[in-house]
Design a protein around this motif. Structure first.
Motif, PDB file in Angstrom:
ATOM      1  N   UNK A 375       0.813  -1.219   0.000  1.00 39.42           N
ATOM      2  CA  UNK A 375       0.000   0.000   0.000  1.00 39.42           C
ATOM      3  C   UNK A 375       0.848   1.270   0.000  1.00 39.42           C
ATOM      4  N   UNK A 376       1.981   1.246   0.717  1.00 38.24           N
ATOM      5  CA  UNK A 376       2.803   2.459   0.823  1.00 38.24           C
ATOM      6  C   UNK A 376       3.441   2.857  -0.508  1.00 38.24           C
ATOM      7  N   UNK A 377       3.495   1.943  -1.469  1.00 36.83           N
ATOM      8  CA  UNK A 377       4.134   2.254  -2.752  1.00 36.83           C
ATOM      9  C   UNK A 377       3.376   3.317  -3.547  1.00 36.83           C
ATOM     10  N   UNK A 378       2.116   3.555  -3.216  1.00 37.96           N
ATOM     11  CA  UNK A 378       1.317   4.484  -4.022  1.00 37.96           C
ATOM     12  C   UNK A 378       1.315   5.906  -3.470  1.00 37.96           C
ATOM     13  N   UNK A 379       2.058   6.182  -2.409  1.00 39.93           N
ATOM     14  CA  UNK A 379       1.978   7.492  -1.750  1.00 39.93           C
ATOM     15  C   UNK A 379       2.321   8.624  -2.710  1.00 39.93           C
ATOM     16  N   UNK A 380       3.429   8.482  -3.439  1.00 35.29           N
ATOM     17  CA  UNK A 380       3.831   9.554  -4.365  1.00 35.29           C
ATOM     18  C   UNK A 380       2.780   9.754  -5.452  1.00 35.29           C
ATOM     19  N   UNK A 381       2.219   8.664  -5.967  1.00 34.47           N
ATOM     20  CA  UNK A 381       1.194   8.776  -7.006  1.00 34.47           C
ATOM     21  C   UNK A 381      -0.064   9.438  -6.448  1.00 34.47           C
ATOM     22  N   UNK A 382      -0.466   9.095  -5.238  1.00 35.62           N
ATOM     23  CA  UNK A 382      -1.655   9.701  -4.642  1.00 35.62           C
ATOM     24  C   UNK A 382      -1.488  11.213  -4.521  1.00 35.62           C
ATOM     25  N   UNK A 383      -0.288  11.643  -4.139  1.00 31.75           N
ATOM     26  CA  UNK A 383      -0.032  13.084  -4.039  1.00 31.75           C
ATOM     27  C   UNK A 383      -0.138  13.747  -5.410  1.00 31.75           C
ATOM     28  N   UNK A 384       0.380  13.081  -6.440  1.00 37.13           N
ATOM     29  CA  UNK A 384       0.325  13.634  -7.795  1.00 37.13           C
ATOM     30  C   UNK A 384      -1.106  13.683  -8.313  1.00 37.13           C
ATOM     31  N   UNK A 385      -1.881  12.642  -8.062  1.00 35.32           N
ATOM     32  CA  UNK A 385      -3.278  12.622  -8.502  1.00 35.32           C
ATOM     33  C   UNK A 385      -4.084  13.702  -7.792  1.00 35.32           C
ATOM     34  N   UNK A 386      -3.815  13.890  -6.506  1.00 39.43           N
ATOM     35  CA  UNK A 386      -4.511  14.934  -5.753  1.00 39.43           C
ATOM     36  C   UNK A 386      -4.163  16.308  -6.300  1.00 39.43           C
ATOM     37  N   UNK A 387      -2.889  16.513  -6.616  1.00 36.45           N
ATOM     38  CA  UNK A 387      -2.460  17.805  -7.169  1.00 36.45           C
ATOM     39  C   UNK A 387      -3.156  18.103  -8.489  1.00 36.45           C
ATOM     40  N   UNK A 388      -3.404  17.048  -9.265  1.00 38.26           N
ATOM     41  CA  UNK A 388      -4.030  17.225 -10.579  1.00 38.26           C
ATOM     42  C   UNK A 388      -5.551  17.062 -10.540  1.00 38.26           C
ATOM     43  N   UNK A 389      -6.090  16.900  -9.351  1.00 37.85           N
ATOM     44  CA  UNK A 389      -7.539  16.787  -9.181  1.00 37.85           C
ATOM     45  C   UNK A 389      -8.104  15.574  -9.916  1.00 37.85           C
ATOM     46  N   UNK A 390      -7.377  14.461  -9.857  1.00 41.95           N
ATOM     47  CA  UNK A 390      -7.841  13.217 -10.460  1.00 41.95           C
ATOM     48  C   UNK A 390      -8.473  12.365  -9.358  1.00 41.95           C
ATOM     49  N   UNK A 391      -9.775  12.094  -9.409  1.00 39.07           N
ATOM     50  CA  UNK A 391     -10.410  11.288  -8.354  1.00 39.07           C
ATOM     51  C   UNK A 391      -9.967   9.829  -8.437  1.00 39.07           C
ATOM     52  N   UNK A 392      -9.819   9.214  -7.280  1.00 35.76           N
ATOM     53  CA  UNK A 392      -9.413   7.817  -7.268  1.00 35.76           C
ATOM     54  C   UNK A 392      -9.992   7.121  -6.045  1.00 35.76           C
ATOM     55  N   UNK A 393     -10.078   5.803  -6.133  1.00 38.94           N
ATOM     56  CA  UNK A 393     -10.450   4.957  -5.001  1.00 38.94           C
ATOM     57  C   UNK A 393      -9.312   3.981  -4.783  1.00 38.94           C
ATOM     58  N   UNK A 394      -8.884   3.887  -3.537  1.00 38.69           N
ATOM     59  CA  UNK A 394      -7.807   2.958  -3.194  1.00 38.69           C
ATOM     60  C   UNK A 394      -8.408   1.787  -2.439  1.00 38.69           C
ATOM     61  N   UNK A 395      -8.204   0.585  -2.966  1.00 40.49           N
ATOM     62  CA  UNK A 395      -8.783  -0.580  -2.326  1.00 40.49           C
ATOM     63  C   UNK A 395      -8.050  -0.876  -1.031  1.00 40.49           C
ATOM     64  N   UNK A 396      -8.845  -1.145   0.004  1.00 42.66           N
ATOM     65  CA  UNK A 396      -8.323  -1.329   1.345  1.00 42.66           C
ATOM     66  C   UNK A 396      -9.136  -0.459   2.279  1.00 42.66           C
ATOM     67  N   UNK A 397      -8.571  -0.069   3.406  1.00 41.40           N
ATOM     68  CA  UNK A 397      -9.266   0.807   4.338  1.00 41.40           C
ATOM     69  C   UNK A 397     -10.233   0.052   5.220  1.00 41.40           C
ATOM     70  N   UNK A 398     -10.996   0.793   5.977  1.00 42.00           N
ATOM     71  CA  UNK A 398     -11.907   0.199   6.952  1.00 42.00           C
ATOM     72  C   UNK A 398     -13.021  -0.596   6.285  1.00 42.00           C
ATOM     73  N   UNK A 399     -13.346  -1.712   6.863  1.00 41.77           N
ATOM     74  CA  UNK A 399     -14.534  -2.447   6.474  1.00 41.77           C
ATOM     75  C   UNK A 399     -15.725  -1.906   7.255  1.00 41.77           C
ATOM     76  N   UNK A 400     -16.892  -2.176   6.746  1.00 38.25           N
ATOM     77  CA  UNK A 400     -18.121  -1.688   7.359  1.00 38.25           C
ATOM     78  C   UNK A 400     -18.195  -2.051   8.841  1.00 38.25           C
ATOM     79  N   UNK A 401     -17.902  -3.311   9.156  1.00 39.72           N
ATOM     80  CA  UNK A 401     -18.056  -3.769  10.535  1.00 39.72           C
ATOM     81  C   UNK A 401     -16.917  -3.329  11.435  1.00 39.72           C
ATOM     82  N   UNK A 402     -15.890  -2.667  10.887  1.00 41.41           N
ATOM     83  CA  UNK A 402     -14.811  -2.158  11.722  1.00 41.41           C
ATOM     84  C   UNK A 402     -15.117  -0.779  12.281  1.00 41.41           C
TER      85      UNK A 402
END
Length: 679
Positions: A375-402
């Motif tokens: 997951x940590x490998x995408x940090x630089x790309x996430x920053x670049x996408x945010x800078x360019x206002x490109x929406x994205x969804x990253x698989x992972x994160x909290x599950x509903x029951x968490x």
């Protein structure tokens, strides 16, 4: 056998797998090696439908998958195929034994609870609840007060789970997987013994117990024969992802393999960290006398020929595998790209450029994905996408029951069903103002001493600050009501606490209303609690993941989460030694071979375009030995020069004019601004 016009669209390999043994009294054991994109799900659905069309009783078919959604989708496909074949449908609901290994195990244990020494109303703990119970045992044994730091609750649970699912002695688990905990072997044995005893006292099973208990009772030949006789046909999907316990259960169900069909792909076995073993599928044929038949599906309907040629070359270097070379009729002159860049930042810029260019020429963001090993490998790309206002969804994160509010309500429901569930009780009691951990513990201790803990709640004398809230709690716990009205009672009790505890109560309340709607689809509280614990729904609110107003968005995903998915364009980050294979995945030959399969899985997600990023310099975090640091990289060993001719090898560097000129900032007196804000 019935006329089979509904099989006409299948290719020769698929049809052979579907028809194998149908018409025999009971079919011999079968292994279907289904390559990536080869129509595995369609083949499995057609085989089940073909059995039904030829007279099989749907109630005597056991279909096991790795998610409830996969089982539901298979049942729907079977229903559609039987309509085509017979003019009328065999309803998906008629396949009463379709589900996950853990779900089927829970049902068998529940239905046979008395005969196998369990209470029929046992609770099932999810991973977080199990870790909490492990921590209670850890504290009670004094291990949290050791002079040297004892492993944390999550680590202890992972060690326990690994030993159970891999059927490995604790000493081997510690040596091979948790070497930093090797000095605690004696204490961990004590802890696990206490953990098991506590679960039994509280009438609780954890996630691993559903397989362990099932496997243990199947060692009784009479019981195993009784259970196995319930099904004429047992079909298992994704067999490469099974662990030793699951393989042992299957062998006990069908010792001679008659009626057993398993489907999978050894080249996509990538879940060793969950104790899955590729040996199960590699050794399956030899497990029976005569050996099981093997049918290979090697026609790929997903990827272009150059992508498959490259993927075949990568997996062709594996040390051991079922030989197959995927082929396709999808021709293309565009080979996969290996793009060398100077750094992760430039890799991010290059990929963002390509994604936006493809979007302008008609490829939606949703049809593009960026994959990575960690997951940590995408940090630089996430920053670049945010800078360019490109929406994205990253698989992972909290599950509903968490989410805290959902766990609160689910704990209340579990406690109402099983008042000896100490983890649920500990959480629920502390929701009442005036009750903290010590008071909650004393109340639970007192309830342990009585025969009917639920009835005894009315006799409890709560502390003064909690007295005003106690009657409502007792009423909600003890008021008789049919299902699913009991859920409404629980939610009505919890809502005042929701408003008190959480500032964003409105959005959380929407989750609970949705959960109540889900509850109405289950026949009982027991079924609801079991199914949601084993296969929770995805998050639907801001609390559990990104909320996107955009209809189109880019997919970011780990390779593990991307398995089974496909996109027109796939970008793979950091295809360098140290990332693929991971530094942590090169300790043994088995680990290294799984890393090779990870690369293969990532490459075979691509339909039309595949780009592999090769940064010459990247950042390594959380390395205990050397600390966080930048390292210089070389191309992954899984793409040696001998197979490099399957790729277009490019070098990219951004032109200076790519970066927009930025005006010099106007000097700002920050201190003065802050003073003015609060003046």
């Amino acid at each position: 056998m019935a006329e089979a016009a509904y099989l006409d669209k299948l290719n020769d390999g698929q049809r052979a797998a579907v028809e194998f043994g149908v018409g025999d009294e009971i079919s011999p054991p079968l292994l279907v090696i289904a390559g990536a994109g080869s129509g595995k799900t369609s083949t499995l659905a057609h085989r089940v439908a073909h059995l039904l069309v030829n007279g099989a009783d749907p109630r005597r078919i056991l279909l096991m998958t790795f998610s409830r959604r996969a089982a539901t989708e298979l049942a729907r496909r079977v229903e559609r195929i039987t309509v085509q074949a017979m003019g009328t449908a065999v309803a998906g609901e008629a396949l009463t034994w379709a589900g996950t290994f853990h779900g089927i195990g829970a049902r068998i244990l529940r239905e046979n609870a008395v005969s196998v020494g369990l209470h029929p109303e046992f609770s099932i703990h999810d991973r977080e609840d199990s870790a909490d119970l492990m921590n209670l045992c850890r504290h009670s044994l004094g291990f949290s007060r050791m002079e040297s730091r004892f492993p944390a609750k999550g680590t202890c649970l992972s060690i326990y789970s690994r030993a159970v699912n891999a059927e490995e002695p604790l000493v081997e688990v510690l040596r091979n997987r948790f070497p930093w905990c090797g000095g605690w072997e004696t204490e961990l044995k004590q802890l696990f013994a206490a953990y098991v005893a506590t679960k039994q006292e509280q009438n609780v099973l954890d996630y691993d117990d559903l397989l362990l208990a099932w496997a243990q009772v199947m060692t009784d030949r009479g019981f195993a024969a009784h259970i196995g006789a319930a099904w004429d046909h047992v079909l298992v999907d994704e067999y490469q992802d099974t662990n030793r316990l699951q393989a042992r259960i299957l062998k006990a169900l069908k010792p001679d393999g008659r009626g057993l069909t398993v489907v999978g792909d050894d080249a996509q076995s990538i879940y060793a960290f969950r104790a899955a073993t590729v040996r199960n599928i590699l050794d399956f044929p030899a497990g029976f006398t005569p050996p099981a038949s093997v049918i290979t599906l090697d026609r790929n309907y997903r990827s272009t020929r150059p992508i498959l040629d490259a993927a075949n070359a990568v997996i062709g270097l594996a040390r051991e595998r079922f030989t197959k070379n995927l082929w396709t009729e999808r021709v293309s002159d565009q080979r996969p790209r290996v793009v060398t860049v100077a750094s992760e930042a430039e890799q991010a810029r290059y990929i963002a450029n390509r994604i936006l260019e493809d979007r302008e020429t008609g490829t939606r963001l949703k049809d593009q994905a960026v994959l990575f090993r960690t997951s940590s490998h995408s940090i630089a790309l996430e920053a670049e996408l945010t800078r360019r206002n490109v929406p994205y969804v990253k698989f992972g994160g909290l599950k509903f029951l968490d989410s805290a509010h959902v766990k609160d309500l689910m704990s209340f429901m579990r406690l109402a069903r099983n008042p000896r569930d100490r983890v649920a009780g500990f959480r629920v009691l502390q929701l009442i103002p005036g009750i903290g951990p010590k008071v909650a513990g004393r109340i639970l201790d007192a309830l342990d001493l009585v025969a009917d803990p639920t009835a005894a709640l009315a006799e409890v004398s709560p502390p003064a600050p909690a007295a005003v809230h106690w009657p409502a709690f007792v009423s909600a716990m003890t008021t008789p009501a049919p299902w699913p009205a009991t859920f409404g009672l629980a939610r009505a009790w919890y809502e005042p606490h929701l408003d008190r505890i959480h500032e964003d109560a409105d959005s959380r309340r929407a989750d609970l209303l949705q959960l109540e709607q889900i509850a109405t689809g289950y026949p009982s509280a027991e079924a609801f609690l079991t199914e949601l614990t084993l296969d929770p729904p995805s998050a639907t609110s801001d609390l559990a993941g990104p909320s996107l107003k955009d209809e189109d968005y880019l997919i970011l995903s780990t390779i593990h989460s991307a398995k089974g998915q496909e996109w027109k364009s796939v970008y793979l980050l950091n295809v360098v030694d140290g990332c693929i294979p991971s530094d942590l995945g090169t300790g043994t030959t088995e680990e290294l071979e799984e890393e090779r399969r990870l690369l293969y899985v990532a490459m075979t997600r691509a339909k039309d375009q595949l780009t592999l990023g090769l940064p010459l310099r990247f950042y390594v975090a959380n390395q205990a030995r050397n600390g966080d640091r930048h390292v210089y990289a070389t191309r992954t060993r899984f793409i040696p020069k001998e197979i490099l001719d399957h790729f277009d090898v490019l070098t990219w560097s951004p032109a200076r004019q790519d970066a927009p000129a930025r005006p010099a900032p106007t000097p700002i007196d920050v201190a003065a601004s802050l003073r003015q804000m609060w003046s």
